[in-house]
Design a protein around this motif. Sequence first.
Motif, PDB file in Angstrom:
ATOM      1  N   SER A 181       0.816  -1.245   0.164  1.00  0.00           N
ATOM      2  CA  SER A 181      -0.047   0.027  -0.094  1.00  0.00           C
ATOM      3  C   SER A 181       0.800   1.330  -0.039  1.00  0.00           C
ATOM      4  CB  SER A 181      -0.838   0.060   1.215  1.00  0.00           C
ATOM      5  OG  SER A 181      -1.648   1.155   1.246  1.00  0.00           O
ATOM      6  N   SER A 182       0.447   2.153  -1.017  1.00  0.00           N
ATOM      7  CA  SER A 182       1.260   3.501  -0.980  1.00  0.00           C
ATOM      8  C   SER A 182       1.226   4.297   0.326  1.00  0.00           C
ATOM      9  CB  SER A 182       0.159   4.461  -1.782  1.00  0.00           C
ATOM     10  OG  SER A 182      -1.084   4.416  -1.390  1.00  0.00           O
ATOM     11  N   ILE A 183       0.243   3.918   1.308  1.00  0.00           N
ATOM     12  CA  ILE A 183       0.511   4.734   2.476  1.00  0.00           C
ATOM     13  C   ILE A 183       1.491   4.499   3.497  1.00  0.00           C
ATOM     14  CG2 ILE A 183      -0.888   2.932   3.830  1.00  0.00           C
ATOM     15  CD1 ILE A 183      -1.603   6.528   4.177  1.00  0.00           C
ATOM     16  N   GLU A 201       0.502  12.422  -7.273  1.00  0.00           N
ATOM     17  CA  GLU A 201       1.538  11.995  -6.057  1.00  0.00           C
ATOM     18  C   GLU A 201       1.273  10.471  -5.837  1.00  0.00           C
ATOM     19  OE1 GLU A 201       0.897  14.214  -2.528  1.00  0.00           O
ATOM     20  OE2 GLU A 201       0.960  12.404  -1.269  1.00  0.00           O
ATOM     21  N   PHE A 202       0.091   9.895  -5.950  1.00  0.00           N
ATOM     22  CA  PHE A 202      -0.361   8.603  -5.889  1.00  0.00           C
ATOM     23  C   PHE A 202       0.652   7.905  -6.821  1.00  0.00           C
ATOM     24  CE2 PHE A 202      -3.005   4.986  -7.344  1.00  0.00           C
ATOM     25  CZ  PHE A 202      -3.187   4.164  -6.281  1.00  0.00           C
ATOM     26  N   HIS A 203       0.506   8.122  -8.171  1.00  0.00           N
ATOM     27  CA  HIS A 203       1.391   7.419  -9.305  1.00  0.00           C
ATOM     28  C   HIS A 203       2.698   7.232  -9.017  1.00  0.00           C
ATOM     29  CE1 HIS A 203      -2.391   5.777 -11.192  1.00  0.00           C
ATOM     30  NE2 HIS A 203      -2.671   7.355 -11.188  1.00  0.00           N
ATOM     31  N   ASP A 204       3.109   8.633  -8.223  1.00  0.00           N
ATOM     32  CA  ASP A 204       4.539   8.832  -8.028  1.00  0.00           C
ATOM     33  C   ASP A 204       4.882   7.953  -6.802  1.00  0.00           C
ATOM     34  OD1 ASP A 204       5.535  10.658  -9.805  1.00  0.00           O
ATOM     35  OD2 ASP A 204       5.934  12.254  -8.361  1.00  0.00           O
ATOM     36  N   VAL A 205       4.161   7.912  -5.867  1.00  0.00           N
ATOM     37  CA  VAL A 205       4.446   7.057  -4.806  1.00  0.00           C
ATOM     38  C   VAL A 205       4.705   5.543  -5.271  1.00  0.00           C
ATOM     39  CG1 VAL A 205       3.713   6.068  -2.400  1.00  0.00           C
ATOM     40  CG2 VAL A 205       3.694   8.457  -3.040  1.00  0.00           C
ATOM     41  N   LEU A 206       3.618   5.160  -6.232  1.00  0.00           N
ATOM     42  CA  LEU A 206       3.926   3.728  -6.664  1.00  0.00           C
ATOM     43  C   LEU A 206       4.754   3.187  -7.428  1.00  0.00           C
ATOM     44  CD1 LEU A 206       0.619   3.394  -5.712  1.00  0.00           C
ATOM     45  CD2 LEU A 206      -0.133   2.471  -7.710  1.00  0.00           C
ATOM     46  N   LYS A 207       5.399   4.446  -8.345  1.00  0.00           N
ATOM     47  CA  LYS A 207       6.764   4.283  -9.077  1.00  0.00           C
ATOM     48  C   LYS A 207       7.650   4.211  -8.281  1.00  0.00           C
ATOM     49  CE  LYS A 207       5.188   6.583 -12.890  1.00  0.00           C
ATOM     50  NZ  LYS A 207       5.075   8.347 -12.982  1.00  0.00           N
TER      51      LYS A 207
END
Length: 339
Positions: free
Chosen positions: A131-133, A289-295
């Motif tokens: 999870s990104s969190i 931001e979400f996609h950046d964290v996933l990357k």
Amino acid sequence: MVEGDRMATAAAHRTAHADGAAQEDTSAFQAAFDAAVAAEERIEPRDWMPDAYRATLVRQIAQHAHSEIIGMQPEANWITRAPSLRRKAILMAKVQDEAGHGLYLYSAAETLGTGRDELLDKLHTGRQKYSSIFNYPTLTWADVGAIGWLVDGAAITNQVPLCRCSYGPYARAMVRICKEESFHQRQGYELLLSLSRGTAEQHAMAQDAVDRWWWPSLMMFGPPDDESAHSAQSMAWKIKRHSNDELRQRFVDICVPQAESLGLTLPDPALVWNEERGHHDFGPIDWTEFHDVLKGNGPCNDQRIARRRQAHDEGAWVREAAAAHAAKHGNAGTGATHA
Ligand code: FAQ
């Protein structure tokens, strides 16, 4: 499926492969599977299931298991600095619970024929997500409260419907996990309430933590429905029962009155009750931001994986000792039989 049907199906499946009539029999299995899902029956490990159903479950359960064990890190960061013995004992128990959740979930994935070593290797080499969190830092003690209230709160909102997942072992693991998560959520709420009612400095610390954790918590529910690759199929299979946006909305509606009781504000000027919809409207989520964290570009991605790999390496001797013990036990048993 009921036990008799399942065994009959398994036997028929073996026959199908033996006599080369696999094609027709697979469609019969598919029909039985579809009927079981439609009738709200549970699919069990030895039942026939489509390969894509199995792969989707392994993907989701593995990501979930990885989230539980990586999720130990942000809060463990505060165990040595908890402000009282009571808080330290509570936090240690919580972090230990998360390890337990990881174990239930890796076991559920194992029932699908995927070993834990393989899943951990995929986590450690970035081939499976978590999870990104958990890529955000815990900067102050109040973050422990914000994680309990918001992160565990979001996890419960997402996971209560998973107790009705069509795959039996996952659904059953979720029942116990959700019970434990609700204690976690309450401890976070209570911690934040103490800070909010404390000194001006403590109140500000609680508000700052909520300001930082609110938006990432909304991202936990996954991309918006029109960008969610897996939702439609997972909902048809009754793995997921609600869409990402439905659950996110439910979470926002739950949190607004709780924030008021806490005496804290949610950092969204667009947050307002919409009488017509019967829900709160809320501002746009920063999906970049979400996609950046996933990357892998979140504030703590590298640190989380490095620490996980280190923990795995440092635990090698425990795994070796356990394997040696099991082998010795097995050998002793064999010896006794021979004797
Ligand atoms: N972070 O098509 P969808 C916890 C990925 S446990 C990272 O919508 P799906 C307890 C998704 O995998 C928290 N990746 O996917 C705790 C997919 O990528 P893929 C974990 C995300 O599966 C508390 C792609 O985006 N909970 O917190 C995220 O239908 C405190 C497209 O997305 C679970 O795992 C994200 N936030 O729906 C522990 C619950 N969102 O695989 C310690 C079970 C999406 O194609 C301390 N999982 N992605 O490469 C689920 O319910 C679902 O998997 C969703 C995503 C809702 C997370």
